[in-house]
Design a protein around this motif. Structure first.
Motif, PDB file in Angstrom:
ATOM      1  N   PRO A 103      58.462 -48.379  61.690  1.00 20.90           N
ATOM      2  CA  PRO A 103      58.561 -46.919  61.698  1.00 20.90           C
ATOM      3  C   PRO A 103      58.692 -46.371  63.118  1.00 20.90           C
ATOM      4  O   PRO A 103      58.368 -47.052  64.099  1.00 20.90           O
ATOM      5  CB  PRO A 103      57.235 -46.484  61.085  1.00 20.90           C
ATOM      6  CG  PRO A 103      56.275 -47.557  61.500  1.00 20.90           C
ATOM      7  CD  PRO A 103      57.074 -48.836  61.482  1.00 20.90           C
ATOM      8  N   VAL A 104      59.170 -45.151  63.219  1.00 24.55           N
ATOM      9  CA  VAL A 104      59.215 -44.446  64.500  1.00 24.55           C
ATOM     10  C   VAL A 104      57.916 -43.663  64.634  1.00 24.55           C
ATOM     11  O   VAL A 104      57.620 -42.788  63.816  1.00 24.55           O
ATOM     12  CB  VAL A 104      60.427 -43.499  64.573  1.00 24.55           C
ATOM     13  CG1 VAL A 104      60.407 -42.716  65.884  1.00 24.55           C
ATOM     14  CG2 VAL A 104      61.728 -44.280  64.434  1.00 24.55           C
ATOM     15  N   THR A 105      57.109 -44.000  65.635  1.00 19.20           N
ATOM     16  CA  THR A 105      55.821 -43.331  65.825  1.00 19.20           C
ATOM     17  C   THR A 105      55.655 -42.911  67.281  1.00 19.20           C
ATOM     18  O   THR A 105      56.351 -43.400  68.165  1.00 19.20           O
ATOM     19  CB  THR A 105      54.652 -44.253  65.440  1.00 19.20           C
ATOM     20  OG1 THR A 105      54.690 -45.438  66.260  1.00 19.20           O
ATOM     21  CG2 THR A 105      54.736 -44.666  63.975  1.00 19.20           C
ATOM     22  N   THR A 106      54.695 -42.023  67.501  1.00 17.55           N
ATOM     23  CA  THR A 106      54.387 -41.527  68.839  1.00 17.55           C
ATOM     24  C   THR A 106      52.903 -41.726  69.108  1.00 17.55           C
ATOM     25  O   THR A 106      52.080 -41.357  68.261  1.00 17.55           O
ATOM     26  CB  THR A 106      54.718 -40.024  68.955  1.00 17.55           C
ATOM     27  OG1 THR A 106      56.103 -39.824  68.675  1.00 17.55           O
ATOM     28  CG2 THR A 106      54.408 -39.509  70.362  1.00 17.55           C
TER      29      THR A 106
ATOM     30  N   VAL B 204      49.981 -36.372  60.528  1.00 24.58           N
ATOM     31  CA  VAL B 204      49.458 -37.680  60.935  1.00 24.58           C
ATOM     32  C   VAL B 204      50.117 -38.799  60.117  1.00 24.58           C
ATOM     33  O   VAL B 204      50.372 -38.630  58.919  1.00 24.58           O
ATOM     34  CB  VAL B 204      47.931 -37.724  60.705  1.00 24.58           C
ATOM     35  CG1 VAL B 204      47.346 -39.045  61.164  1.00 24.58           C
ATOM     36  CG2 VAL B 204      47.254 -36.556  61.428  1.00 24.58           C
ATOM     37  N   PRO B 205      50.377 -39.966  60.722  1.00 24.89           N
ATOM     38  CA  PRO B 205      50.907 -41.102  59.954  1.00 24.89           C
ATOM     39  C   PRO B 205      49.847 -41.677  59.012  1.00 24.89           C
ATOM     40  O   PRO B 205      48.716 -41.927  59.419  1.00 24.89           O
ATOM     41  CB  PRO B 205      51.274 -42.131  61.031  1.00 24.89           C
ATOM     42  CG  PRO B 205      51.304 -41.370  62.315  1.00 24.89           C
ATOM     43  CD  PRO B 205      50.315 -40.261  62.165  1.00 24.89           C
ATOM     44  N   VAL B 206      50.219 -41.884  57.765  1.00 23.55           N
ATOM     45  CA  VAL B 206      49.352 -42.545  56.792  1.00 23.55           C
ATOM     46  C   VAL B 206      50.191 -43.575  56.034  1.00 23.55           C
ATOM     47  O   VAL B 206      51.418 -43.503  56.021  1.00 23.55           O
ATOM     48  CB  VAL B 206      48.707 -41.551  55.794  1.00 23.55           C
ATOM     49  CG1 VAL B 206      47.960 -40.451  56.528  1.00 23.55           C
ATOM     50  CG2 VAL B 206      49.760 -40.958  54.871  1.00 23.55           C
TER      51      VAL B 206
ATOM     52  N   HIS C 112      54.185 -39.123  56.850  1.00 30.09           N
ATOM     53  CA  HIS C 112      53.469 -38.192  57.718  1.00 30.09           C
ATOM     54  C   HIS C 112      52.926 -37.033  56.886  1.00 30.09           C
ATOM     55  O   HIS C 112      53.700 -36.272  56.294  1.00 30.09           O
ATOM     56  CB  HIS C 112      54.389 -37.672  58.827  1.00 30.09           C
ATOM     57  CG  HIS C 112      54.753 -38.733  59.829  1.00 30.09           C
ATOM     58  ND1 HIS C 112      55.762 -39.652  59.614  1.00 30.09           N
ATOM     59  CD2 HIS C 112      54.216 -39.033  61.049  1.00 30.09           C
ATOM     60  CE1 HIS C 112      55.848 -40.458  60.658  1.00 30.09           C
ATOM     61  NE2 HIS C 112      54.925 -40.117  61.533  1.00 30.09           N
ATOM     62  N   LEU C 113      51.590 -36.930  56.833  1.00 34.98           N
ATOM     63  CA  LEU C 113      50.922 -35.928  56.012  1.00 34.98           C
ATOM     64  C   LEU C 113      50.034 -35.032  56.869  1.00 34.98           C
ATOM     65  O   LEU C 113      49.643 -35.398  57.977  1.00 34.98           O
ATOM     66  CB  LEU C 113      50.059 -36.600  54.934  1.00 34.98           C
ATOM     67  CG  LEU C 113      50.756 -37.057  53.640  1.00 34.98           C
ATOM     68  CD1 LEU C 113      51.845 -38.072  53.907  1.00 34.98           C
ATOM     69  CD2 LEU C 113      49.720 -37.622  52.662  1.00 34.98           C
TER      70      LEU C 113
END
Length: 243
Positions: A24-27, A38-40, A53-54
């Motif tokens: 995934p693309v995350t920061t 937030v990523p879940v 992202h929720l």
């Protein structure tokens, strides 16, 4: 409770731990606060885990507006099967929240000092969560809450509660959509082992949600600067059996 946490997990490590189909693309985030996106991780009907992202702060489907979400950032594991906002979600809408660590505050008189709490080996923490969809005229809003349990001996001097943290078979069980009987989940709601965790005091800069940098998790004890770089991916995966 859990009211602030961090997320600095390399995409390839997320793939390894959760079996994602692609990276995934995350920061990196060092000061995640309620109502933020937030990523879940959720398991879809096809049995595959996905990163989505929720919004942090569960908004029940029957809520009148989103404001209730700010009061539901956490759910007590002891009563999650009874509360109207959570009792169906614990059966059918479970998720996990990957994290690098979380903050709690030590209160001494009028002084509150933030402390950063993480796993000793630097591996990601995995918080048990629940999610829900709220329909609004502007479109669906997906949100989540983090389950809490009694604090272990490390966290208890700071706060009486801590996140429910999962690993191994417990992580698999929590994400499994075929598990719909809450009675089979209760054994997961125990404090995480003290000997696998550590904590240290950090700067009060974390008190301001606008501050978001690796500097926030550096110890005030004069310890060497905490290495946060992406090159820690291999070491972080050892807790979950990933080399």
């Amino acid at each position: 409770m859990c009211g602030r946490f961090t997320f600095d997990i390399p995409p390839e490590l997320l793939v390894g731990i959760f079996g994602l189909a692609e990276a995934p693309v995350t920061t990196p985030r060092f000061n995640i606060a309620p109502t933020q996106i937030v990523p879940v991780i959720r398991q879809y009907a096809d049995g595959q885990n996905h990163l989505d992202h929720l919004r942090w702060g569960l908004i029940p489907s029957w809520a009148q507006d989103v404001s209730i979400g700010s009061k539901m950032i956490n759910a007590r594991s002891e009563t999650v099967t009874e509360k109207p906002a959570f009792k169906r979600a614990v059966r059918y809408r479970r998720c996990v929240v990957p994290s690098s660590g979380f903050y709690e505050w030590l209160t001494e008189g009028k002084v509150k000092t933030p402390w950063y709490i993480r796993l000793k080996d630097g591996s990601p923490m995995v918080f048990a969560g629940l999610w829900e969809t709220w329909k609004s005229p502007e479109g669906d809003v997906e949100s989540f809450t983090i389950l809490t349990t009694a604090a272990n001996g490390l966290v208890e001097p700071l706060h009486g509660r801590m996140p429910v943290m999962l690993s191994g078979d417990g992580l698999l069980t929590w994400l499994d959509r075929n598990t719909t009987n809450p009675a089979g989940l209760v054994h997961l709601f125990k404090p995480y082992p003290v000997d696998l965790m550590e904590m240290w005091p950090v700067s009060s800069m974390v008190n301001n949600v606008r501050n978001d940098s690796a500097e926030l998790v550096v110890s005030l004890r004069g310890d060497p600067t905490l290495e946060i770089g992406r090159d820690m991916a291999s070491r972080r995966g050892k807790h979950y059996g990933i080399d």
